[in-house]
Motif scaffolding. Structure first.
Motif, PDB file in Angstrom:
ATOM      1  N   GLN A 135       0.826  -1.202   0.000  1.00  0.00           N
ATOM      2  CA  GLN A 135       0.000   0.000   0.000  1.00  0.00           C
ATOM      3  C   GLN A 135       0.862   1.255   0.000  1.00  0.00           C
ATOM      4  OE1 GLN A 135      -2.898   1.101  -0.468  1.00  0.00           O
ATOM      5  NE2 GLN A 135      -2.859   3.117   0.483  1.00  0.00           N
ATOM      6  N   SER A 136       1.890   1.261   0.821  1.00  0.00           N
ATOM      7  CA  SER A 136       2.774   2.429   0.889  1.00  0.00           C
ATOM      8  C   SER A 136       3.429   2.695  -0.456  1.00  0.00           C
ATOM      9  CB  SER A 136       3.845   2.213   1.960  1.00  0.00           C
ATOM     10  OG  SER A 136       3.258   2.070   3.235  1.00  0.00           O
ATOM     11  N   LEU A 137       3.909   1.635  -1.100  1.00  0.00           N
ATOM     12  CA  LEU A 137       4.603   1.805  -2.373  1.00  0.00           C
ATOM     13  C   LEU A 137       3.646   2.242  -3.475  1.00  0.00           C
ATOM     14  CD1 LEU A 137       7.320   1.477  -3.924  1.00  0.00           C
ATOM     15  CD2 LEU A 137       6.457  -0.750  -4.621  1.00  0.00           C
ATOM     16  N   PHE A 138       2.510   1.563  -3.596  1.00  0.00           N
ATOM     17  CA  PHE A 138       1.574   1.886  -4.671  1.00  0.00           C
ATOM     18  C   PHE A 138       1.050   3.317  -4.546  1.00  0.00           C
ATOM     19  CE2 PHE A 138       0.562  -2.894  -4.799  1.00  0.00           C
ATOM     20  CZ  PHE A 138       1.549  -3.108  -5.758  1.00  0.00           C
ATOM     21  N   PHE A 139       0.731   3.713  -3.312  1.00  0.00           N
ATOM     22  CA  PHE A 139       0.212   5.067  -3.149  1.00  0.00           C
ATOM     23  C   PHE A 139       1.292   6.108  -3.423  1.00  0.00           C
ATOM     24  CE2 PHE A 139      -1.203   8.748  -0.558  1.00  0.00           C
ATOM     25  CZ  PHE A 139      -2.405   8.988  -1.214  1.00  0.00           C
ATOM     26  N   SER A 140       2.546   5.765  -3.127  1.00  0.00           N
ATOM     27  CA  SER A 140       3.632   6.714  -3.396  1.00  0.00           C
ATOM     28  C   SER A 140       3.851   6.911  -4.895  1.00  0.00           C
ATOM     29  CB  SER A 140       4.935   6.216  -2.748  1.00  0.00           C
ATOM     30  OG  SER A 140       5.417   5.057  -3.400  1.00  0.00           O
ATOM     31  N   ARG A 141       3.439   5.941  -5.700  1.00  0.00           N
ATOM     32  CA  ARG A 141       3.596   6.052  -7.148  1.00  0.00           C
ATOM     33  C   ARG A 141       2.503   6.905  -7.793  1.00  0.00           C
ATOM     34  NH1 ARG A 141       4.875  -0.326  -8.584  1.00  0.00           N
ATOM     35  NH2 ARG A 141       7.046  -0.333  -7.865  1.00  0.00           N
ATOM     36  N   VAL A 190      -8.148   4.800  -2.910  1.00  0.00           N
ATOM     37  CA  VAL A 190      -9.372   4.570  -2.139  1.00  0.00           C
ATOM     38  C   VAL A 190      -9.020   4.176  -0.701  1.00  0.00           C
ATOM     39  CG1 VAL A 190     -11.368   3.052  -1.878  1.00  0.00           C
ATOM     40  CG2 VAL A 190     -10.790   3.989  -4.120  1.00  0.00           C
ATOM     41  N   ILE A 191      -8.045   3.294  -0.555  1.00  0.00           N
ATOM     42  CA  ILE A 191      -7.632   2.856   0.781  1.00  0.00           C
ATOM     43  C   ILE A 191      -7.153   4.040   1.608  1.00  0.00           C
ATOM     44  CG2 ILE A 191      -5.909   1.493   2.036  1.00  0.00           C
ATOM     45  CD1 ILE A 191      -6.017  -0.457  -0.409  1.00  0.00           C
ATOM     46  N   ASP A 192      -6.319   4.883   1.005  1.00  0.00           N
ATOM     47  CA  ASP A 192      -5.823   6.060   1.722  1.00  0.00           C
ATOM     48  C   ASP A 192      -6.965   7.002   2.067  1.00  0.00           C
ATOM     49  OD1 ASP A 192      -3.312   7.758   2.463  1.00  0.00           O
ATOM     50  OD2 ASP A 192      -4.588   9.115   1.286  1.00  0.00           O
ATOM     51  N   HIS A 193      -7.897   7.177   1.145  1.00  0.00           N
ATOM     52  CA  HIS A 193      -9.048   8.051   1.380  1.00  0.00           C
ATOM     53  C   HIS A 193      -9.889   7.538   2.548  1.00  0.00           C
ATOM     54  CE1 HIS A 193     -12.302  10.807   0.468  1.00  0.00           C
ATOM     55  NE2 HIS A 193     -13.148   9.781   0.434  1.00  0.00           N
TER      56      HIS A 193
END
Length: 905
Positions: free
Chosen positions: A173-179, A222-225
């Motif tokens: 999750q951290s990596l994908f959202f950082s991209r 969506v997860i971050d939101h």
């Protein structure tokens, strides 16, 4: 700690010390509590002596525990201080011991003396002083114990979370959202359908899109939101990222366990039922089922008013084992118990919508604005000529937005295709020829491969070896493992560290087609469509890749380093017969490609084993006839099942042959060619006296069993060597197959006319195939009983077998099958002198007792070898704590049966 002394023991010392000191400290009431009922003197001195022993035991073993140097020093100091105080207390106790010598009671005169001691400050000051020291020492010890207990809890917590599953979705999750480019994916959050789903009504939202549409980045957004806007104690947000390259890891058990793992990460303490399940399964060496993990998960969710689950790329889960269907079924079931809002992303696969039971559906495609932001965010990757001309930058953005038609992956590939264009004209020409339409991805990958070909030979070769190695690998290769694989030098017998490539150079040479997996730190292709492309066109780009990989694997396994053979380390200094894997772990650490090569060499060499004169064949022969290197590999592939093969006995450096290893991998072509070439005997013995047929039967490798079982040079009734291993390993191939529940293997073995179906029946400590099946596998039991030579409950030197053991283990299904056979002696007596009914009654197996009592020939008044009746067994069992309900019911059944029999008579 070792020797059974740990934080729990220290807590016990603390509690015992508090109890003793508390009794002595308090005046007259403590006098009454301390003195013994029979002799009138307190047992406190004995308790203090016992406390000394426990303290000494802890002090002796504290240095061997899992404590830091500072913790060890602090605790040792406290133990010594407490011990010193106890010594003073014991001296005082001895001083006043004469007070309690009046027998049988302490008279009023002694009580007056005791009162004087209790209330006279001068008389008791020497007594209270050490008690005060003890109290202070105990307080300090309690503080240290609390810290140690916390450390111990944290260690168990980490171990428990790792035990649940190795999947680590928060890292992804951290990596994908950082991209994600800032400001992208907002269009989804503004849709009414999404807002309806997010409102918390327990609905399912299915987001479907074409390959490369950016579904994963959208899911991470969506997860971050959800986590940002709905943060609170009553709301739980969890997620999973499915991956086609991790299908062997992403089982229903692991995926559901990953949700439980995320839940427990935010739990103040591990719930007791989860902790108990962990301890039970780790002690028994088992894993919980998907249903078991689901039940544990349910028990931890009761405090939430709303649960959000995001499951990305569910289409990438394995179809062969119904993984996706099982997962979605469990998630649907979860929605029936809790208010769960489930969001899933997938390609356009109609069956998934059916499995999700009529969800809300949205089509996912990268918006033009998202593509524009993405391209602008990567503009610095292009040549300076682009960065200097704003209009050229606008042209790049507009051209790519138009070409990709909502496919974010294609936008990235187009940007990669421009990185080597160093003039405005070259950039414009490339933009005019950007692939479009349904074949755009394949064309883009082909262009990427052309860019790789156009590099300098060293970079081009590095990229192709990397891409082919990843494409044809059977599992993800770690960075260290792939670097070692790339560094293998053919015909060299020693690994040279100076031949290792830097990982940054590897990634650069691959022109954006390879990245590092955030969860496993392994190298992988950038997208599953990349894998699909190389499956179709890999033979064109890497014509010799499969052979080269097989040669590389075998060359690695033939390194001189592994010529030492099987290595054992003593786990405990005084127990040299018990192995650990320290040296093997060191090998795997120093040679990170070793585990992969050991596990998959047969699959890579498949198709090259028919000719022992070609490049791969020569290496195969060289490896397989080297018992030392074969055993080195065998130790790694058997790592988790060493005890099943060699027990506690210390094997030689070469406990197995190449024929055994080939059999373990069920490589029948290789086995046939080894036998045809005369390199091995079909009945070759390992150190424990077991043949390849026995290995194949143990593993349930039907192909290997079928190849071996009808050969005239294979003895089907060979039994393991008792001198080499534990007695339970003295089994024939049939017994191994029956024990492990391999129905097909059992059927193949029974085709041999000379098969001994009762093997092991008259040997001390062994069980027959029929008995092994009766206590473990009903399906195998049914197959065995069809054979003409089987007697359902034959008597042996050890007494009754199948029915007794099935009854004693509570296997009601097996008992019923045996009773239906019709020729079973239900009152048979085991070697222990006990009947099946007595064994079942003792253990409280209600269903088994009912089945046996229902048999017409049962003797409810039968006696064992010592004259004890079934009723006596049942009565004793029913009274034995903790008196489980089953034993009480069994007792009533036995009493009722005896009454009925008496009335009938």
């Amino acid at each position: 700690m070792s020797m059974g002394v740990g934080v729990g023991d220290i807590l016990a010392v603390s509690n015992l010390a508090r109890y003793i000191w508390g009794q002595v400290r308090d005046s007259y009431n403590q006098f009454n509590a301390i003195r013994t009922e029979e002799y009138g003197f307190p047992d406190t001195a004995n308790r203090v002596a016992g406390l000394f022993l426990v303290l000494n035991e802890i002090a002796r073993n504290v240095s061997e525990g899992q404590l830091s140097d500072k913790q060890t020093a602090d605790l040792s100091s406290l133990i010594k201080g407490t011990s010193d105080v106890l010594e003073e207390v014991s001296v005082v106790l001895e001083k006043y011991k004469s007070l309690g010598q009046e027998i049988p009671t302490v008279d009023s005169k002694v009580e007056k003396v005791w009162k004087k001691i209790s209330w006279d400050p001068d008389a008791i000051k020497d007594f209270r002083s050490p008690l005060q020291k003890a109290a202070e020492s105990l307080a300090t010890l309690d503080e240290r114990v609390a810290v140690l207990q916390l450390d111990n809890d944290q260690l168990e917590r980490h171990a428990l979370l790792d035990w649940l599953t190795t999947l680590n979705f928060p890292a992804q999750q951290s990596l994908f959202f950082s991209r994600r480019q800032e400001g992208t994916c907002q269009w989804l959050l503004q849709l009414e359908e999404f807002k309806t789903w997010m409102s918390g009504s327990g609905q399912t939202l299915l987001c479907r899109g074409m390959p490369g549409a950016g579904k994963t980045i959208l899911a991470s957004t969506v997860i971050d939101h959800l986590r940002t806007t709905l943060y609170g104690g009553k709301i739980f947000v969890t997620y999973i990222y499915c991956d086609y390259r991790k299908q062997h890891e992403q089982t229903p058990v692991d995926l559901i366990a990953s949700i439980l793992k995320q839940r427990l990460r935010h739990h103040i303490s591990i719930p007791e039922n989860v902790r108990n399940s962990y301890r039970h399964h780790t002690n028994s060496g088992t894993r919980p089922s998907a249903e078991g993990i689901h039940a544990l998960l349910l028990s931890t969710l009761s405090g939430f008013s709303q649960i959000y689950i995001v499951a990305d790329a569910v289409d990438e889960l394995s179809n062969s084992d119904q993984v996706r269907q099982t997962l979605l079924s469990i998630l649907n079931a979860l929605q029936k118990v809790h208010t769960v809002d489930l969001m899933a992303t997938s390609r356009f696969i109609p069956q998934i919508a059916q499995e999700l039971r009529d969800p809300l559906c949205l089509e996912i495609r990268a918006s033009d604005e998202d593509v524009r932001r993405h391209v602008q965010g990567h503009m610095n990757d292009l040549a300076k000529c682009v960065l200097k001309i704003s209009k050229l930058q606008e042209l790049v953005v507009d051209s790519i937005v138009t070409a990709v038609d909502g496919m974010l992956l294609l936008a990235q590939l187009h940007m990669d295709s421009l990185t080597d264009k160093t003039s405005p004209k070259a950039v414009k020409k490339a933009l005019e020829n950007l692939p479009k339409g349904s074949d755009a991805l394949d064309i883009s990958y082909k262009q990427a491969m052309q860019r790789i070909e156009d590099q300098k030979p060293g970079f081009s070769d590095l990229a192709k070896r990397t891409l082919s190695g990843i494409t044809y690998a059977y599992e993800l290769l770690t960075v260290a493992g792939l670097r070692h694989a790339l560094a293998i030098e053919i015909r060299e017998s020693i690994f040279d560290e100076e031949n290792l490539d830097d990982i940054e150079d590897v990634l650069s040479a691959c022109c954006g087609l390879v990245n590092i997996d955030p969860e496993t730190e392994a190298l992988r292709l950038v997208h599953y469509t990349t894998q699909d492309y190389f499956k179709k066109f890999g033979s064109c780009h890497f014509p010799n890749a499969r052979e080269d990989i097989a040669v590389g694997d075998l060359t690695y396994l033939l390194f001189d380093e592994f010529g030492e053979g099987w290595v054992w380390d003593s786990l405990e200094e005084n127990d040299p017969n018990w192995p650990s894997m320290v040296s093997v772990g060191a090998r795997l650490h120093d040679y990170p490609f070793l585990r992969y090569a050991a596990r998959f060499w047969t699959r890579h060499a498949e198709g090259y084993s028919t000719n022992f004169h070609d490049k791969v064949g020569k290496l195969l022969v060289k490896f397989l006839i080297d018992d030392f290197k074969v055993s080195s590999v065998g130790q790694i592939v058997l790592e988790r099942t060493l005890g099943l093969y060699f027990g506690r006995g210390v094997p030689s450096k070469t406990p197995m042959s190449g024929m055994h290893l080939a059999t373990y991998f069920n490589s029948t072509d290789l086995m046939s060619n080894l036998l045809e070439a005369g390199l091995f005997a079909a009945d070759a013995k390992d150190q424990a006296g077991r043949t390849p047929l026995m290995w194949a039967a143990h593993e349930g490798h039907d192909a290997a069993v079928k190849m071996l079982v009808h050969r005239q040079d294979v003895e089907v009734n060979t039994m393991g060597n008792r001198a080499a291993v534990c007695v339970q390993f003295m089994r024939t191939a049939l017994a191994f197959a029956a024990h492990n529940g391999h129905v097909g293997t059992v059927e193949l073995l029974l085709e041999r006319d000379d098969i001994d179906v009762d093997s092991g029946g008259d040997l001390e400590g062994t069980l027959t195939p029929l008995t092994l099946a009766a206590v473990r596998h009903e399906a195998v039991l049914k197959v065995l009983l069809k054979h003409k030579d089987f007697v359902a409950d034959k008597q042996y030197r050890r007494g009754a077998m199948a029915l007794y053991w099935a009854s004693a283990r509570g296997r009601a299904g097996s008992v019923q099958i045996l009773l239906e056979r019709g020729n079973v002696e239900v009152n048979s007596i085991s070697k222990m002198g006990v009947t099946p009914l007595s064994a079942a009654a003792t253990n409280g197996y209600v269903e088994v007792v009912k089945l046996l009592l229902g048999h017409g020939d049962i003797d409810v008044n039968s006696k064992d070898r010592w004259g004890r009746t079934v009723l006596e067994y049942a009565s004793e069992a029913a009274e034995r704590p903790p008196r489980p309900p089953g034993r009480q019911e069994v007792l009533q059944l036995i009493r009722s049966a005896i009454r009925t029999r008496s009335e009938t008579i």
